[in-house]
Design a protein around this motif. Structure first.
Motif, PDB file in Angstrom:
ATOM      1  N   ARG A  33      56.815  18.477  46.784  1.00 63.71           N
ATOM      2  CA  ARG A  33      56.309  16.988  46.021  1.00 63.71           C
ATOM      3  C   ARG A  33      57.537  16.260  46.188  1.00 63.71           C
ATOM      4  N   VAL A  34      57.119  15.298  46.708  1.00 61.62           N
ATOM      5  CA  VAL A  34      58.248  14.465  47.119  1.00 61.62           C
ATOM      6  C   VAL A  34      57.922  13.722  46.011  1.00 61.62           C
ATOM      7  N   LEU A  35      59.110  13.133  45.380  1.00 61.89           N
ATOM      8  CA  LEU A  35      58.895  11.793  43.882  1.00 61.89           C
ATOM      9  C   LEU A  35      59.877  10.604  44.608  1.00 61.89           C
ATOM     10  N   TRP A  36      59.680   9.697  44.426  1.00 61.24           N
ATOM     11  CA  TRP A  36      60.378   7.950  44.726  1.00 61.24           C
ATOM     12  C   TRP A  36      61.215   7.405  43.414  1.00 61.24           C
ATOM     13  N   ALA A  37      62.477   7.274  44.092  1.00 60.59           N
ATOM     14  CA  ALA A  37      63.514   6.368  42.644  1.00 60.59           C
ATOM     15  C   ALA A  37      63.468   5.360  43.447  1.00 60.59           C
ATOM     16  N   GLU A  38      63.950   3.746  43.022  1.00 64.24           N
ATOM     17  CA  GLU A  38      64.092   2.777  43.493  1.00 64.24           C
ATOM     18  C   GLU A  38      65.716   2.228  42.520  1.00 64.24           C
ATOM     19  N   ARG A  39      65.656   2.757  40.809  1.00 66.74           N
ATOM     20  CA  ARG A  39      66.881   2.561  40.096  1.00 66.74           C
ATOM     21  C   ARG A  39      67.309   3.829  39.507  1.00 66.74           C
ATOM     22  N   GLN A  65      64.580   9.797  34.623  1.00 59.39           N
ATOM     23  CA  GLN A  65      63.092   9.719  34.460  1.00 59.39           C
ATOM     24  C   GLN A  65      62.698  11.341  34.786  1.00 59.39           C
ATOM     25  N   LEU A  66      62.207  10.882  36.367  1.00 64.38           N
ATOM     26  CA  LEU A  66      61.721  11.813  37.407  1.00 64.38           C
ATOM     27  C   LEU A  66      62.140  13.585  37.432  1.00 64.38           C
ATOM     28  N   LEU A  67      64.093  13.608  36.876  1.00 58.42           N
ATOM     29  CA  LEU A  67      64.464  14.251  36.168  1.00 58.42           C
ATOM     30  C   LEU A  67      64.256  15.126  35.141  1.00 58.42           C
ATOM     31  N   GLU A  68      64.833  14.671  34.334  1.00 54.06           N
ATOM     32  CA  GLU A  68      63.552  14.530  32.396  1.00 54.06           C
ATOM     33  C   GLU A  68      62.628  16.213  33.071  1.00 54.06           C
ATOM     34  N   SER A  69      61.460  14.906  34.100  1.00 57.82           N
ATOM     35  CA  SER A  69      60.287  15.639  33.910  1.00 57.82           C
ATOM     36  C   SER A  69      59.752  16.723  35.085  1.00 57.82           C
ATOM     37  N   ASN A  70      60.759  16.277  35.701  1.00 60.71           N
ATOM     38  CA  ASN A  70      60.408  17.990  37.010  1.00 60.71           C
ATOM     39  C   ASN A  70      62.745  18.600  36.884  1.00 60.71           C
ATOM     40  N   PRO A  71      62.573  19.636  35.914  1.00 58.67           N
ATOM     41  CA  PRO A  71      64.237  19.435  35.936  1.00 58.67           C
ATOM     42  C   PRO A  71      64.432  20.352  37.681  1.00 58.67           C
ATOM     43  N   ILE A  84      63.438  15.177  46.177  1.00 58.60           N
ATOM     44  CA  ILE A  84      63.450  13.170  45.375  1.00 58.60           C
ATOM     45  C   ILE A  84      64.171  12.767  46.044  1.00 58.60           C
ATOM     46  N   LEU A  85      63.720  11.404  46.675  1.00 61.50           N
ATOM     47  CA  LEU A  85      64.087  10.414  47.194  1.00 61.50           C
ATOM     48  C   LEU A  85      64.583   9.560  46.259  1.00 61.50           C
ATOM     49  N   ALA A  86      65.869   8.389  46.787  1.00 60.07           N
ATOM     50  CA  ALA A  86      66.155   7.789  45.484  1.00 60.07           C
ATOM     51  C   ALA A  86      66.430   6.844  47.153  1.00 60.07           C
ATOM     52  N   SER A  87      66.358   5.073  46.737  1.00 61.90           N
ATOM     53  CA  SER A  87      66.837   4.094  47.549  1.00 61.90           C
ATOM     54  C   SER A  87      66.921   3.239  46.764  1.00 61.90           C
ATOM     55  N   SER A  88      67.707   2.129  47.091  1.00 64.34           N
ATOM     56  CA  SER A  88      67.152   0.428  46.225  1.00 64.34           C
ATOM     57  C   SER A  88      66.619  -0.040  47.575  1.00 64.34           C
ATOM     58  N   LYS A  89      66.547   0.383  48.464  1.00 68.13           N
ATOM     59  CA  LYS A  89      66.045  -0.529  49.806  1.00 68.13           C
ATOM     60  C   LYS A  89      64.319  -0.575  50.087  1.00 68.13           C
ATOM     61  N   PRO A  90      63.852  -1.515  50.294  1.00 68.25           N
ATOM     62  CA  PRO A  90      62.248  -1.338  50.264  1.00 68.25           C
ATOM     63  C   PRO A  90      61.600  -1.087  51.597  1.00 68.25           C
ATOM     64  N   TRP A  91      62.624  -1.009  52.544  1.00 71.29           N
ATOM     65  CA  TRP A  91      61.964  -0.643  53.208  1.00 71.29           C
ATOM     66  C   TRP A  91      61.858   1.121  54.450  1.00 71.29           C
ATOM     67  N   HIS A  92      62.665   1.407  52.663  1.00 71.65           N
ATOM     68  CA  HIS A  92      62.657   3.344  52.964  1.00 71.65           C
ATOM     69  C   HIS A  92      61.230   3.674  52.932  1.00 71.65           C
TER      70      HIS A  92
END
Length: 231
Positions: free
Chosen positions: A29-35, A41-47, A7-15
């Motif tokens: 699998r590379v998943l993205w989280a902005e908040r 939710q990602l961790l619940e479905s991808n433990p 999981i990649l987590a960032s609040s900045k749009p350029w990332h």
């Protein structure tokens, strides 16, 4: 073929734009989280997540996450020097022209975790240009960590703590050199950050795009009215 989930987590749009060009491990699998809600939710479905990479995160990460997952964050100082908030601005104010980008494991104390790797880079240009370079370097470190799965090593030395800057500190200084004025404007010149500003009556003057030549400074000025307080 075994694949890992990251999981990649960032609040900045350029990332997110940089992620598309990063060419992270094909097949994984590379998943993205902005908040925070998206991350949960990602961790619940991808433990079974191998790493969570926090590129730039505006929220406190709960203990239930950093204790149960290998969480990697990126900090723009040579830790333990410069732990804490607003690292870019604090570095420039202190006269630094280069720094280290540090990848470290997230623990309870901010920026105090063990270190995976450090990479040197320059602090020249606007804040946005620096953040873009730091993002590119972060993705290089992410690829390296995914490939090598290194064990992070404890930090050594006495910590130097940076305080997070407040919006009021973006006010243009009234004394100093042209160079310092230029640094003040450029270190705040990035999307989602409070620009360097002056107050003039009912107006706010915001400064960006600073340049210096022969002892003079030029900049773009955006003028807006102050927000009216409601009673």
């Amino acid at each position: 073929m075994h694949t890992n989930t990251y999981i990649l987590a960032s609040s900045k749009p350029w990332h997110k734009t940089q992620l598309a060009a990063s060419k992270l491990s094909s097949g994984d699998r590379v998943l993205w989280a902005e908040r925070p809600s998206e991350l949960e939710q990602l961790l619940e479905s991808n433990p079974a997540v191998r790493y969570i990479f926090f590129l730039h995160w505006n929220w406190l990460v709960p203990e239930t996450i950093w204790k149960n997952y290998e969480c990697v964050c990126f900090h723009m100082t040579d830790v333990p020097y410069g732990r804490g908030g607003s690292p870019l601005q604090n570095l420039i104010v202190r006269g630094h022209t280069e720094t280290m980008l540090t990848a470290l494991r997230m623990v309870e104390e901010m920026d105090a975790g063990p270190v995976y790797a450090k990479r040197r880079f320059l602090l020249e240009g606007t804040a946005h240009e620096v953040y873009l370079r730091a993002g590119e370097l972060s993705f290089e470190l992410i690829r390296w960590i995914i490939k090598n799965e290194p064990q992070p090593e404890p930090q050594k030395g006495e910590p130097v703590i940076f305080k997070r800057r407040t919006p009021e500190q973006s006010l243009l200084p009234v004394f100093g050199s042209i160079k310092n004025l230029y640094n003040h404007i450029r270190m705040l010149d990035a999307p989602t950050y409070p620009k360097a500003y002056l107050e003039h009556g009912e107006f706010i003057l915001e400064f960006s795009g600073a340049n210096t030549c022969e002892g003079e400074l030029t900049a773009t000025v955006k003028i807006r009215k102050k927000k009216q307080e409601t009673t």
